[in-house]
Design an enzyme around this catalytic site. Structure first.
Site, PDB file in Angstrom:
ATOM      1  CD  GLU A  21      -2.853  -1.038   2.423  1.00 21.35           C
ATOM      2  OE1 GLU A  21      -4.048  -0.688   2.319  1.00 21.35           O
ATOM      3  OE2 GLU A  21      -2.331  -1.382   3.499  1.00 21.35           O
ATOM      4  CE1 TYR A  53     -15.291  27.133  -2.340  1.00 20.64           C
ATOM      5  CE2 TYR A  53     -16.629  28.114  -0.611  1.00 20.64           C
ATOM      6  CZ  TYR A  53     -16.285  27.998  -1.946  1.00 20.64           C
ATOM      7  OH  TYR A  53     -16.935  28.758  -2.886  1.00 20.64           O
ATOM      8  CD  GLU A  72      -8.505   4.383  12.374  1.00 22.03           C
ATOM      9  OE1 GLU A  72      -9.231   3.430  12.668  1.00 22.03           O
ATOM     10  OE2 GLU A  72      -7.592   4.305  11.525  1.00 22.03           O
ATOM     11  CE  LYS A  98      -5.947   2.121   1.620  1.00 21.37           C
ATOM     12  NZ  LYS A  98      -5.033   1.432   2.512  1.00 21.37           N
TER      13      LYS A  98
END
Length: 119
Positions: A21, A53, A72, A98
């Site tokens: 990954e 934004y 997290e 993901k």
């Protein structure tokens, strides 16, 4: 009080516990919900009186480029920057998804959501 939501910011990044990954990378979607006092901006029509934004998008892209094992951890870094760099924010919700995670089965995405409010 008001809410600004920047939805599904698309990012390609390198997060995960598996070694491949961090080499191959993956597609992610990040949504940021901000609560802040938007009354002044609604009257003044000035960017300085609201939560920008464009800045939120930049923070997300910068933090997503720092490799982490856990979503997290990434979400917490984004939350930290939101509260440290945008004093008008009273609450924030960050969701990091993901896409096509490397787990057995046909899973579209895995999402981690963290919430925080200013004390």
């Amino acid at each position: 009080m008001g809410k600004i939501t920047v939805s599904n910011i698309r990012v390609y990044a390198y997060h995960g516990c598996l070694e491949e990954e961090s080499i191959i990378g993956s597609d992610y979607l990040v949504t940021v919900e901000i609560k802040a006092d938007l009354e002044k901006a609604s009257v003044s029509d000035n960017l300085e009186d609201t939560v920008d934004y464009v800045f939120i998008n930049r923070v997300v892209k910068e933090e997503m480029q720092i490799s982490s094992k856990l979503l997290e951890h990434v979400a917490k870094r984004i939350l930290g920057r939101v509260f440290n760099e945008m004093q008008s924010v009273t609450r924030a919700v960050i969701s990091v998804s993901k896409m096509n995670p490397p787990i057995e089965g046909d899973v579209e995405m895995v999402t981690v959501t963290l919430k925080e409010k200013r004390e």
